[in-house]
Design a protein around this motif. Structure first.
Motif, PDB file in Angstrom:
ATOM      1  N   ASP A  48       0.807  -1.208   0.000  1.00  0.00           N
ATOM      2  CA  ASP A  48       0.000   0.000   0.000  1.00  0.00           C
ATOM      3  C   ASP A  48       0.849   1.272   0.000  1.00  0.00           C
ATOM      4  O   ASP A  48       0.318   2.376  -0.125  1.00  0.00           O
ATOM      5  N   GLN A  49       2.197   1.121   0.148  1.00  0.00           N
ATOM      6  CA  GLN A  49       3.060   2.292   0.140  1.00  0.00           C
ATOM      7  C   GLN A  49       3.818   2.487  -1.176  1.00  0.00           C
ATOM      8  O   GLN A  49       4.367   3.558  -1.427  1.00  0.00           O
ATOM      9  N   VAL A  50       3.872   1.433  -1.983  1.00  0.00           N
ATOM     10  CA  VAL A  50       4.655   1.500  -3.219  1.00  0.00           C
ATOM     11  C   VAL A  50       4.127   2.598  -4.127  1.00  0.00           C
ATOM     12  O   VAL A  50       4.878   3.420  -4.675  1.00  0.00           O
TER      13      VAL A  50
ATOM     14  N   SER B 155      12.601  25.473 -11.365  1.00  0.00           N
ATOM     15  CA  SER B 155      11.680  26.482 -11.877  1.00  0.00           C
ATOM     16  C   SER B 155      11.932  26.767 -13.330  1.00  0.00           C
ATOM     17  O   SER B 155      13.012  26.601 -13.845  1.00  0.00           O
ATOM     18  N   SER B 156      10.925  27.217 -14.011  1.00  0.00           N
ATOM     19  CA  SER B 156      11.027  27.591 -15.419  1.00  0.00           C
ATOM     20  C   SER B 156       9.991  28.650 -15.685  1.00  0.00           C
ATOM     21  O   SER B 156       8.931  28.691 -15.076  1.00  0.00           O
ATOM     22  N   HIS B 157      10.306  29.537 -16.625  1.00  0.00           N
ATOM     23  CA  HIS B 157       9.351  30.582 -16.962  1.00  0.00           C
ATOM     24  C   HIS B 157       8.282  30.070 -17.914  1.00  0.00           C
ATOM     25  O   HIS B 157       7.340  30.776 -18.240  1.00  0.00           O
ATOM     26  N   GLN B 158       8.448  28.830 -18.380  1.00  0.00           N
ATOM     27  CA  GLN B 158       7.432  28.239 -19.246  1.00  0.00           C
ATOM     28  C   GLN B 158       6.254  27.794 -18.393  1.00  0.00           C
ATOM     29  O   GLN B 158       6.380  27.521 -17.213  1.00  0.00           O
ATOM     30  N   HIS B 159       5.102  27.686 -19.077  1.00  0.00           N
ATOM     31  CA  HIS B 159       3.906  27.213 -18.376  1.00  0.00           C
ATOM     32  C   HIS B 159       4.040  25.727 -18.095  1.00  0.00           C
ATOM     33  O   HIS B 159       4.390  24.946 -18.966  1.00  0.00           O
ATOM     34  N   HIS B 160       3.791  25.316 -16.869  1.00  0.00           N
ATOM     35  CA  HIS B 160       3.860  23.912 -16.473  1.00  0.00           C
ATOM     36  C   HIS B 160       2.458  23.328 -16.453  1.00  0.00           C
ATOM     37  O   HIS B 160       1.527  23.962 -15.961  1.00  0.00           O
ATOM     38  N   PRO B 161       2.281  22.098 -16.945  1.00  0.00           N
ATOM     39  CA  PRO B 161       0.996  21.438 -16.768  1.00  0.00           C
ATOM     40  C   PRO B 161       0.817  21.073 -15.308  1.00  0.00           C
ATOM     41  O   PRO B 161       1.778  21.059 -14.538  1.00  0.00           O
ATOM     42  N   PRO B 162      -0.398  20.789 -14.903  1.00  0.00           N
ATOM     43  CA  PRO B 162      -0.618  20.429 -13.498  1.00  0.00           C
ATOM     44  C   PRO B 162       0.172  19.195 -13.134  1.00  0.00           C
ATOM     45  O   PRO B 162       0.474  18.363 -13.988  1.00  0.00           O
ATOM     46  N   PRO B 163       0.544  19.052 -11.855  1.00  0.00           N
ATOM     47  CA  PRO B 163       1.336  17.892 -11.429  1.00  0.00           C
ATOM     48  C   PRO B 163       0.661  16.598 -11.822  1.00  0.00           C
ATOM     49  O   PRO B 163      -0.549  16.439 -11.701  1.00  0.00           O
ATOM     50  N   ALA B 164       1.499  15.653 -12.304  1.00  0.00           N
ATOM     51  CA  ALA B 164       0.959  14.368 -12.765  1.00  0.00           C
ATOM     52  C   ALA B 164       1.017  13.355 -11.639  1.00  0.00           C
ATOM     53  O   ALA B 164       1.858  13.412 -10.759  1.00  0.00           O
ATOM     54  N   THR B 165       0.106  12.420 -11.687  1.00  0.00           N
ATOM     55  CA  THR B 165       0.140  11.287 -10.772  1.00  0.00           C
ATOM     56  C   THR B 165       0.550  10.080 -11.591  1.00  0.00           C
ATOM     57  O   THR B 165      -0.094   9.747 -12.580  1.00  0.00           O
ATOM     58  N   LEU B 166       1.622   9.456 -11.188  1.00  0.00           N
ATOM     59  CA  LEU B 166       2.202   8.423 -12.040  1.00  0.00           C
ATOM     60  C   LEU B 166       1.344   7.182 -12.144  1.00  0.00           C
ATOM     61  O   LEU B 166       1.276   6.566 -13.182  1.00  0.00           O
ATOM     62  N   MET B 167       0.719   6.767 -11.067  1.00  0.00           N
ATOM     63  CA  MET B 167       0.161   5.431 -11.126  1.00  0.00           C
ATOM     64  C   MET B 167      -0.955   5.229 -10.123  1.00  0.00           C
ATOM     65  O   MET B 167      -1.084   5.941  -9.148  1.00  0.00           O
ATOM     66  N   THR B 168      -1.695   4.228 -10.432  1.00  0.00           N
ATOM     67  CA  THR B 168      -2.654   3.677  -9.486  1.00  0.00           C
ATOM     68  C   THR B 168      -2.257   2.236  -9.250  1.00  0.00           C
ATOM     69  O   THR B 168      -1.306   1.747  -9.833  1.00  0.00           O
TER      70      THR B 168
END
Length: 1017
Positions: free
Chosen positions: A622-624, A699-712
């Protein structure tokens, strides 16, 4: 402008009085003059002492060029006239100037070599008569003798500028003159020892002749050696380095003569004489004359290296040489002592001295020669009674010499690199010591280290001065540990347990020491590298591994030792994950913090990611998932940002770095395997400097997409050792990564670095999961098709093969559709032959598919005529790998011509003669002879599948006059035809026939070179 003496004189004047473009034009004109036939006549008016020195030297130089390089331009009737003019001009310049006289002497030497034994039967006798001192009244005798010696000395030197045929003829003629020349030069040297310049010239001439003619058959050899040894003593006392160096070089040449091993008795007598020069060496060392000391020790090293077997043999008191003359054994042991002294030369290499590295190859040779006597047990024991102590002393010397000085801040980069290489040589030599002495040596190193550690533990301040010795001892322990072949041997347990204890004590002492001046990163680095060298047996020492892992994790945050710590963590994660599973949370936390620090190099990042991937499966199920998200979601966010940006040099380092991070994660994130195969630093791509810093604050001055969630949560898997089921995180991870790779593949298709890194993610994923995830396979196929359409690469072909295999026959329709799309996508690329590397890989892929699964090729509906035609055209290319791939695919298609749909029988019948022409063209001259044997399988296939047609095609092609080579005769063609049409099974016989045919086509039949190289082939 015409090539005349007047024009040349004007050009030389112009050359020395101007610079820039005019000067370059004049230089080119003078070079053209030198190469012209007119130069033979132009030079003589210019060789006048009344002309300028520059003009005389140019004329002498041109004349030497013509005689040594262009002698074939001269008609033979003119040889006699040229000889007379050369002798006369040399005599004219007998008083100099030296720079012109030297070029003229070289020219006369070249003329002698070009005419000896043919036009000029006895040139040495004639020259000795012509330049007899009595023929030059008023000229000092020494001056005339020096000129003659100089001419004689230049004769062998000029042999290297001749063609191989002329050189062979000249060397054969000179062989009969060698002893006479040695005696003449020796006689002059004996009678004129008081004239330094003449003696120096004589020794140079002798050295020159020795490089061409063996001196060991000369009856006066020992009198000559006595003269040389006396000269060494004399000129060392006079501190005359020029003569001393050339004399020692001659002695080194004598003992290093290639045929010298055939004369062991003479070598032992020479050994007795050169050992007596040791007092002169000590005088040189007292003067700190490094150049002369280098020459002396070079002589002793040559003696030891060229005659190591004899020196080892004589150490046996019952050896015949030792019994007949006990002084031989005494001299051999004295030589070994001198070599030990050389290895232990005072000072630090390479700052204070440069000679201690010279004897290292000799110590290798001694070990090999000693071990050769292991089958003769009693003799081996007697020899080891001597060399056991020698190599014990040697190990102590090497450890001492490998020590860092306390302060190296004033060393330049070259000195640092030389010292690094020297320490590696020391490690190699210590390995040989260990091979000879066994575990006693390792125990001695550990004893020595324990003594130093005890002293430093009792007085921590002493660590500031003792660390170089401890570090060097750890270097020696590392060198030995790397070469332990069987770590499960019970004999290994006790010494290795002591080694690990020492490593732990070093790490603890260095960390706990409160004095900032006493701590040293090199000491920590040496201990960590010791751990890496013992990687194969770490899992056997559970307690040790648990004790040291904390020190290594601390090293990830010390800039000087980050790389060593990262390498050690990768080693532990590869070999000891099970031992360290209880520390998984701490390890993952430290690795995450190290990644976020931004202090890691790109390769260190990949090593830490490998470690994370190996330990993640040991977390509770459950922690992986949350751990993977926490560590790698920021990386995925950065990758998504890079994917939407247009390609540019600023983005590339970060993109490639991120792709390599995920590639390493896909390689390591597999709880079902812990084999050594996964530790491949070759998978870690070297990146441009300033690669991606992996931290959440990038950091970057470019627009970043929202943080991704890698997996379920993914499907459970078992660790393969009976453990509880755990989450298999890899498939969910890559299912989140792969969509991001699609725009990367489309935008960066022309950048091979980025695409190679991209496909390594897919390749490692397919290799690791070992099961069919249709989502992963769908993305893999999509990426391959994109690459094939835009810029097909070899890596895409490899992934395509993996994907086809993993789809399996149960997904036959998908396989066929995939292969069809691949083929259509790259058809234009194949047609233009723009990339032979990709074409080669694609030919290999199709050939393997035809061999293993012809139904897949038939069902895909791809048109093979274009590919097969390209294969035929490629058979005679110069790129060997392309030729081999073409042979392979053509052979597979020939064997299955009737099975393929539609049938390719008619295709091969209509193109058969073209195939045979290409084969003969390749064997005849276009493909290197060493690779012609690869055509054996293709010829067998053609003879097996189309026997009647094969005979017809071959007969017609061989019937063409002068094809495939003007050197091949009709008889040789007939012999080749009979052999290759007869065999249908024996590939070796076909290859032999091909080899003979290739030799004949190259006009090499019967040559020694062809015979020797044919054996190797």
């Amino acid at each position: 402008m015409e090539f005349t003496p007047e024009n040349v004189e004007a050009a030389v004047l112009e050359f020395y009085n101007n610079t820039g473009k005019v000067n370059k034009e004049v230089h080119e004109w003078l070079k053209q003059c030198q190469s012209s036939r007119e130069a033979w006549q132009v030079v003589w008016p210019l060789l006048d002492p009344g002309k300028s020195l520059q003009l005389q030297f140019l004329a002498a130089n041109i004349l030497h060029y013509k005689v040594s390089r262009c002698f074939g331009e001269l008609p033979e009737p003119e040889y006699a006239g040229l000889k007379d003019r050369l002798v006369a001009i040399v005599a004219k310049y007998i008083a100099g100037p030296p720079m012109v006289l030297t070029r003229l002497c070289l020219t006369l030497g070249a003329f002698v070599l070009n005419t000896i034994g043919t036009v000029w039967m006895n040139p040495l006798d004639d020259l000795a008569s012509t330049f007899a001192p009595q023929n030059f009244p008023g000229v000092p005798e020494v001056t005339v003798l020096r000129l003659l010696v100089q001419v004689f000395g230049h004769i062998p030197e000029q042999a290297f500028s001749l063609s191989s045929v002329a050189k062979g003829q000249a060397c054969r003629e000179l062989q009969g003159k060698g002893q006479m020349m040695y005696s003449w030069l020796f006689n002059v040297a004996q009678n004129k020892t008081d004239n330094r310049e003449l003696v120096l010239e004589i020794y140079k001439a002798l050295n020159s002749w020795m490089k061409m003619i063996c001196i060991f058959e000369w009856p006066e050899l020992f009198q000559f050696v006595d003269l040389l040894c006396n000269s060494v003593v004399t000129y060392v006392d006079l501190n005359d380095g020029d003569v001393g160096d050339i004399v020692i070089e001659i002695l080194s040449g004598i003992v290093g003569e290639p045929q010298a091993h055939q004369y062991p008795t003479i070598i032992l007598k020479l050994l007795d004489k050169v050992i007596n020069l040791h007092p002169s060496l000590q005088i040189v060392m007292q003067r700190d004359d490094m150049e002369m000391a280098n020459a002396f020790y070079g002589m002793y090293v040559a003696l030891g290296e060229c005659h190591s077997k004899l020196i080892v043999d004589v150490a046996d008191p019952e050896c015949s040489y030792s019994v007949s003359n006990p002084k031989n054994r005494e001299n051999a042991l004295s030589l070994v002592k001198i070599l030990l002294d050389c290895t232990d030369y005072p000072g630090i290499y390479p700052v204070d001295e440069i000679v201690s590295t010279l004897p290292i190859p000799v110590w290798y040779s001694f070990v090999e020669d000693i071990q050769a006597y292991q089958s003769e047990r009693l003799k081996y024991i007697r020899i080891m009674q001597v060399y056991e102590d020698v190599y014990q002393t040697l190990a102590k010397i090497l450890v001492k010499k490998a020590q860092y000085p306390i302060d190296t801040s004033d060393w330049n980069s070259e000195e640092r690199e030389m010292f690094r290489v020297y320490r590696q040589d020391v490690c190699d030599c210590l390995t040989y010591c260990f091979e000879l002495r066994g575990w006693s040596m390792l125990n001695e190193l550990v004893d020595w280290t324990e003594g130093q550690l005890a002293a430093a533990e009792n007085n921590p301040e002493e660590l500031a001065t003792r660390w170089p010795e401890i570090e060097s001892l750890l270097l020696g322990i590392k060198a030995v540990s790397e070469n332990i072949s069987d770590e499960t041997d019970p004999v290994v347990a006790a010494p290795m347990s002591r080694v690990f204890t020492v490593i732990y004590r070093v790490l603890k002492l260095n960390r706990d020491n409160k004095s900032p001046t006493a701590k040293n990163p090199k000491l920590f680095q040496a201990a960590i590298e010791c751990i890496s060298s013992c990687s194969g047996m770490l899992h056997l020492y559970d307690a040790v591994v648990k004790n040291i892992v904390g020190f290594i994790l601390e090293g990830l945050f010390q800039p000087e030792i980050i790389t060593s710590a990262a390498l050690a963590m990768k080693t532990l994660s590869r070999d000891c994950t099970k031992n360290l599973s209880e520390f998984t949370p701490q390890i993952l936390t430290s690795c995450k913090q190290a990644l976020e620090s931004g202090n890691l190099t790109p390769n260190d990042c990949n090593r830490i990611v490998f470690c994370i991937g190996r330990f993640l499966p040991y977390l509770p199920s459950d922690q992986v998932i949350s751990a993977v998200n926490e560590i790698f979601s920021p990386c995925l966010t950065q990758l998504q940002t890079c994917a939407v940006r247009d390609p540019n040099p600023e983005v590339k380092p970060q993109l490639v770095g991120l792709l390599n991070v995920f590639s390493t994660l896909c390689l390591s994130l597999d709880g079902s395997s812990s084999s050594d195969e996964e530790d491949d630093d070759g998978e870690e791509v070297d990146l441009d400097a300033g690669g991606v810093p992996l931290n959440n604050n990038n950091s970057s001055h470019q627009h970043h997409p929202p943080p991704a969630t890698l997996m379920t949560a993914g499907p459970p898997t078992n660790l393969g050792t009976g453990g509880p089921p755990r989450a298999q995180p890899l498939i969910p991870v890559v299912e989140q990564i792969l969509p991001v790779l699609i725009p990367v593949a489309e935008k960066w298709a022309r950048d091979e670095d980025a695409i190679e890194a991209l496909f390594s993610i897919v390749k490692h994923t397919l290799s690791t999961i070992q099961s069919s995830s249709m989502t992963v396979l769908q993305y893999a196929m999509q990426l391959v098709i994109i690459s094939f359409k835009l810029n097909p690469l070899t890596s895409a072909t490899h992934v395509a093969k993996q994907t086809l295999l993993m789809l399996g026959k149960e997904n036959r329709a998908v396989q066929q559709q995939f292969l069809s799309e691949m083929h259509v996508s790259c058809a234009d690329r194949l047609k233009d032959m723009r990339d032979t590397e990709f074409t080669e890989s694609y030919f290999q892929l199709l050939g393997q598919l035809m061999k293993s699964d012809c139904d897949l090729v038939n069902g895909s509906g791809i048109s093979l005529d274009l590919v097969l035609s390209l294969c035929i055209e490629s058979l005679s290319l110069h790129e060997i790998n392309m030729v081999k791939a073409s042979i392979y695919l053509t052979t597979m298609a020939l064997d299955r011509a009737a099975t393929l749909v539609p049938s390719r029988v008619d295709f091969y019948r209509s193109n058969g003669q073209r195939i045979v022409q290409k084969i003969l063209h390749a064997i005849g001259f276009s493909v290197p002879r060493s690779h012609c044997q690869h055509f054996g399988e293709l010829i067998l296939s053609a003879n097996r599948c189309f026997p009647a047609d094969w005979r017809k095609w071959l007969s017609e092609c061989l019937g063409v006059e002068g094809f495939p080579s003007p050197h091949i005769t009709q008889e040789q063609k007939t012999k080749f035809y009979m052999k290759v049409t007869k065999e249908r099974v024996n590939k070796r016989a076909i290859q032999d026939a091909i080899g003979e045919f290739a030799v004949a086509c190259r006009n090499m039949s019967g040559s020694e070179y062809a015979a020797n190289t044919s054996k190797r082939i």
